[in-house]
Design an enzyme around this catalytic site. Structure first.
Site, PDB file in Angstrom:
ATOM      1  CE  LYS A  80      -3.982   1.833   2.639  1.00 15.06           C
ATOM      2  NZ  LYS A  80      -4.852   1.596   3.810  1.00 15.06           N
ATOM      3  CB  SER A 155      -8.320   3.191   2.625  1.00 16.62           C
ATOM      4  OG  SER A 155      -7.472   2.638   3.618  1.00 16.62           O
ATOM      5  CB  SER A 179      -8.487   0.364   5.520  1.00 17.44           C
ATOM      6  OG  SER A 179      -9.313   1.479   5.345  1.00 17.44           O
TER       7      SER A 179
HETATM    8  N1  GLN Z   1     -13.583   3.335   6.013  1.00 16.90           N
HETATM    9  C1  GLN Z   1     -13.063   3.866   7.226  1.00 16.90           C
HETATM   10  C2  GLN Z   1     -12.788   5.336   7.060  1.00 16.90           C
HETATM   11  O1  GLN Z   1     -13.133   5.847   6.061  1.00 16.90           O
HETATM   12  C3  GLN Z   1     -11.824   3.125   7.633  1.00 16.90           C
HETATM   13  C4  GLN Z   1     -10.622   3.506   6.874  1.00 16.90           C
HETATM   14  C5  GLN Z   1      -9.383   2.781   7.321  1.00 16.90           C
HETATM   15  O2  GLN Z   1      -9.458   1.745   7.991  1.00 16.90           O
HETATM   16  N2  GLN Z   1      -8.230   3.335   6.968  1.00 16.90           N
HETATM   17  O3  GLN Z   1     -12.248   5.981   7.896  1.00 16.90           O
END
Ligand code: GLN
Length: 489
Positions: A80, A155, A179
């Site tokens: 990532k 994400s 994410s």
């Molecule tokens: N979907 C969640 C957010 O938008 C979690 C994102 C994440 O785990 N980085 O914050």
């Protein structure tokens, strides 16, 4: 060579038997990444030159000494784009870091390299890891390999899609509120969020520091164990890492059912979720019951507040963490401005996308004097109640089974203009981050359109080995990973 179905373990065998050289492997992955990236958009950066130099070194090394081969020797891997990589562009999915070349490696990058891995690319993600669909990336959305009109989740959407489609044998993602696990569920792969404090975040670009964790995304439980073993453990450069010894996770991949005690929530909690997801969840419970594993009801009365609590804590921490992008130290600086304040303003206006701005505004508000007690302090108190619910349950069981998401992968464009419905889709993943627990997401079949459904096994802090045992047993007996045979790209 057909590389698209290989995981870490298979690659290691091919390399050790000398059926392929590391250079050939790296070339094959880069070629495949280049060919499929116009379709999937997983990669933000492919680091061809440096990867080939490292591959050549590995080939020389393997020829010289056949023994003493490191755990990830010669493994091509893409990660990532939230982990800083020395001399390789690191964008975090943002325009503000579009041209940022870090001067050092994140600890997990160092550890992967020290274990012998070769990093050949940086994968797409929602900007600053804020999102659940990958549509918040400055570099455009990623497509789901099971259905190109759908989101791979987020994400870590680039990582999930790349692993599922065999563009990398495995990846490392990050999970602040789901994410790693949600994109893993949407793409039919395995994703593990380790306990808070298990894996170093040094050099991992911060979103919400009391929640962020890095972890493996891969095609088998054994690969998950191998990767976690390489990256976990204390790091003097990250004071939140614990010195709890790192077990040999690979020893736990036998999958012994006699060690498992499952906890589940009452069905009423799942009212309103997609019926096919609920059915798949029931299927997994029945699988454990048939295997003679004790299954008991547990209560988590406060998880209904988790999304609200998360969007106060995560945005507050983000507003503070993102203050560093001011056009001075690194990253973008606006071209024209009248004075210093104007420069800050224009840089951040041009550099951040709309979701990131929304979060900074929300977080700044929640922390502002006069509102702090009503929002941040209250949220922190409720967070404690959520964690206590989990701890109480773990006196009776050693793994809690829950769906990962209330629905399967949604269409690109479907939720992006409705942030609240996007936020609510993290209802089952967020409580785990608030409590700092480890959790592994596994495929649990598919819906009528062939889209993957995920299931998560949640454990006590630092019980990753327990989860690997549960996941290994489930993987072996259910053939859940066969779902990846349906990706044909
Ligand atoms: N979907 C969640 C957010 O938008 C979690 C994102 C994440 O785990 N980085 O914050």
């Amino acid at each position: 060579m057909e590389i698209s179905r290989l995981g870490i373990f298979e690659i290691k065998n091919l390399l050790l038997k000398r059926e392929v050289s590391c250079t050939e492997l790296v070339r094959a992955y880069i070629e495949r990444a280049k060919r499929l990236n116009p379709v999937l958009n997983c990669f933000i950066t492919i680091s061809e030159e440096s990867a080939l130099i490292e591959a050549k070194k590995t080939d020389d090394l393997i020829t010289k000494r056949r023994d003493n081969i490191r755990p990830l020797e010669g493994l091509p891997v893409a990660i990532k784009d939230i982990f800083v990589t020395q001399n390789i562009r690191t964008t975090c999915g943002s325009k503000i870091l579009e041209n940022f070349i870090p001067p050092f490696d994140a600890t997990i990058v160092r550890r992967l390299k020290d274990a012998g891995a070769i990093i050949f690319g940086k994968l797409n993600m929602d900007e600053f890891a804020m999102g659940s669909s990958n549509e918040n990336s400055y570099f455009g959305p990623v497509r789901n390999p099971f259905d190109l009109s759908r989101s791979p989740g987020g994400s870590s959407g680039g990582s999930a899609a790349a692993v599922a489609a065999g563009l990398t044998p495995a990846s490392i993602g990050t999970d602040t509120g789901g994410s790693i696990r949600q994109p893993a569920a949407f793409c039919g792969i395995i994703g593990m969020k380790p306990s808070y404090g298990r894996v170093s975040r040094y050099g991992m670009i911060a979103f919400a520091s009391s929640l962020d964790q890095a972890g493996p995304m891969c095609r088998s439980v054994r690969d998950c164990a191998i990767l976690l073993e390489s990256i976990a453990g204390n790091d003097p450069k990250d004071s939140t890492t614990m010195s709890t010894p790192v077990p040999r996770y690979t020893d736990w991949t036998v999958g012994d059912p006699s060690e498992i005690r499952v906890g589940i929530l009452r069905p009423e909690v799942y009212e309103g979720i997609n019926p096919e997801v609920f059915l798949a969840y029931r299927g997994v419970i029945e699988f454990f019951e048939r295997s003679g594993v004790p299954v008991t009801y547990i209560e988590l009365p406060h998880i209904k507040y988790a999304v609200a609590v998360y969007y106060i804590i995560a945005t507050s921490e983000a507003s503070s963490n993102l203050a560093r992008y001011d056009g001075v130290k690194y990253g973008l600086r606006a071209k024209e401005y009248k004075n210093l304040k104007d420069m800050y303003l224009k840089t951040r206006l041009e550099g951040f996308g709309s979701e990131v701005k929304r979060r900074i505004i929300l977080g700044t508000f929640a922390l502002s004097s006069g509102y702090y007690d009503a929002f941040f302090k209250k949220a922190s108190q409720v967070r404690r109640l959520i964690a206590n619910d989990f701890y109480r349950s773990f006196s009776k069981v050693n793994t809690i089974i829950m769906p990962v998401t209330p629905d399967v992968a949604f269409k690109l464009g479907e939720k992006i203009s409705d942030p609240l419905s996007m936020y609510l889709s993290d209802i089952f993943t967020i409580p785990v981050n608030l409590a700092g627990l480890p959790s592994i997401s596994m495929p649990a079949g598919k819906n009528k359109d062939g889209l993957p459904i995920g299931i998560q096994f949640i454990g006590k802090p630092f019980d990753e080995h327990v989860l690997i045992n549960v996941a290994a047993f489930y993987e072996k007996e259910s053939n859940c990973m066969d779902i990846l045979n349906e990706v044909n790209l």
